[in-house]
Design an enzyme around this catalytic site. Structure first.
Site, PDB file in Angstrom:
ATOM      1  CE  LYS A   1      -4.833 -23.374  -9.803  1.00 49.11           C
ATOM      2  NZ  LYS A   1      -5.321 -22.359 -10.817  1.00 49.11           N
TER       3      LYS A   1
ATOM      4  CB  THR B   1      -8.217 -20.158 -11.668  1.00 45.76           C
ATOM      5  OG1 THR B   1      -6.955 -19.500 -11.929  1.00 45.76           O
ATOM      6  CG2 THR B   1      -9.087 -19.954 -12.879  1.00 45.76           C
TER       7      THR B   1
ATOM      8  CD  GLU C   1      -1.352 -16.006 -14.765  1.00 48.27           C
ATOM      9  OE1 GLU C   1      -1.813 -17.151 -14.916  1.00 48.27           O
ATOM     10  OE2 GLU C   1      -1.885 -14.994 -15.261  1.00 48.27           O
TER      11      GLU C   1
END
Length: 408
Positions: free
Chosen positions: A188, A199, A280
């Site tokens: 992830k 992250t 993103e």
């Protein structure tokens, strides 16, 4: 968090059909750690005598689970092992509460699976600085145990997502002396990606047989040319963790097997590029190849300077072949460079040569190339034999929208 963004345009068409890894079973559950109506905790149970290795963030504000894993990762054991992961809360910058929450979760898993706590590894990903509601996780341990299944790796990949727009998986199978060795991994990561081992979490499993120390050496080396060679936004997470477990159930020793190392490299590279593809707001996947540096370290420095430059990344988002921004990034990197030896290519298009714009370069050609979803920027410094490849994505309005609303 104000809604999940649409699936990345760079996403693969579907989650791959990963090989089943004998000796590893998975489960996932909705615990309501942060997200409602979606799974947010995954458990992996690993067979006895498995080797477990890992690399972790070098952030000086590492999360409690990272510190706990780092203490445990070097322990050899004949017992089984487990990995438990929650999304929605990073359990980072949570002080004593974070340590207690990590221990509560790992102790509950150890008790349920009859394992020593030293063989239970945990990860948390999500918002920093908020206490982890660990009781919501421990309340689901029995359910996680009851639903363990060797085929449930895809739901596990779904459960560890935060701002990810798709679940990430990669696998490989190789033949070693007539026996099949399998590798399967999930990851992830979407934002806060500039691993220093965002992250970013990665879990890889194989039925190969290899001692922990040898596995650690291999994964640390391959990490440098995969996950440590990607960047989305130059921000290193408090929670970056990559763990690999080798169950040995195939009974094939791969300690000095180059085919296994190549296959593991392929899986790690595939997963790392999926993280970049899911950057993103990303609309472009960018490979930056630097050659001709004084040494590999200088090449890497230049590559990351280009990859992390907001001006380079926004130009690419706007499909503007502004090669001057690449020149700027090289000049500011701090590594050795000579303006009059420098050459730059966009794909096969020679843009700048020996410190000046190529006489054959046409801006229309550069602009047409920039419309591609996958781009290559090549830089030859003309100084030596050092080289490096890094990967990044463009920087769009989507990145700002996602991160401006992340906690709301």
């Amino acid at each position: 968090m104000a809604g999940t963004p649409p699936r990345s345009p760079l996403a693969p068409e579907q989650f791959p059909n990963l090989p089943r890894i004998s000796g590893v079973s998975f489960s996932s559950v909705a615990a309501g750690v942060k997200y409602q109506g979606r799974t947010d905790v995954m458990l992996a149970k690993i067979a006895p005598s498995s080797s477990v290795a890992g690399v972790f963030t070098k952030s000086s504000t590492r999360a409690a689970p990272v510190l706990d894993c780092q203490e445990k990762i070097g322990i050899d054991s004949d017992t089984g092992a487990a990995i438990i992961v929650n999304s929605g809360n990073a359990n980072a910058f949570t002080g004593k509460n974070g340590i207690e929450a990590t221990k509560a979760v790992t102790s509950a898993v150890a008790t349920a699976l009859d394992l020593p706590e030293s063989r239970v590894f945990s990860s948390s990903t999500g918002v920093i600085g908020e206490p982890l509601a660990h009781d919501r996780i421990t309340a689901k341990i029995a359910e996680l145990k009851a639903s363990l299944d060797e085929t449930a790796i895809k739901p596990a990949a779904e459960a560890i997502r935060t701002t990810d727009t798709f679940a990430k998986g990669a696998g490989a199978e190789i033949d070693v002396n007539g026996k099949t060795v399998s590798i399967a991994g999930i990851a992830k990561g979407s934002g806060m990606i500039a691993p220093d081992m965002a992250t970013m979490l990665v879990y890889i499993f194989t039925d190969a047989k290899i001692a922990r120390a040898d596995l650690q050496t291999m994964v640390s080396e391959l990490n440098e040319v995969t996950f440590n060679s990607i960047t989305v936004d130059s921000d290193t997470s408090t929670s970056d963790s990559l763990m690999i477990a080798a169950t040995g159930t195939s009974d094939v020793d791969v300690t000095h097997n180059s085919d296994f190392k190549t296959a593991l490299h392929s899986v790690m590279k595939d997963l790392s590029l999926q993280v970049v593809r899911d950057g993103e707001g990303a609309t472009k996947l960018i490979e930056i190849q630097v050659t001709g540096a004084l040494n590999d370290a200088d090449a890497r420095t230049h590559g990351l300077a280009i990859a992390n430059s907001p001006l380079v990344k926004t130009a690419i988002a706007g499909e503007d072949p502004n090669w001057g921004r690449v020149v700027m990034a090289i000049g500011k990197s701090g590594a050795h460079a000579d303006r009059d030896l420098l050459s730059i290519c966009f794909g096969d298009i020679l843009v700048a040569d020996k410190g000046w714009v190529s006489p054959d370069y046409r801006e229309d050609d550069g602009a047409a190339y920039m419309k591609n979803a996958q781009l290559e920027i090549s830089v030859d410094l003309g100084l030596g034999s050092g080289k490096s490849t890094v990967w990044t994505c463009d920087l769009t309005h989507g990145y700002i929208s996602i991160n401006a609303d992340y906690r709301s």
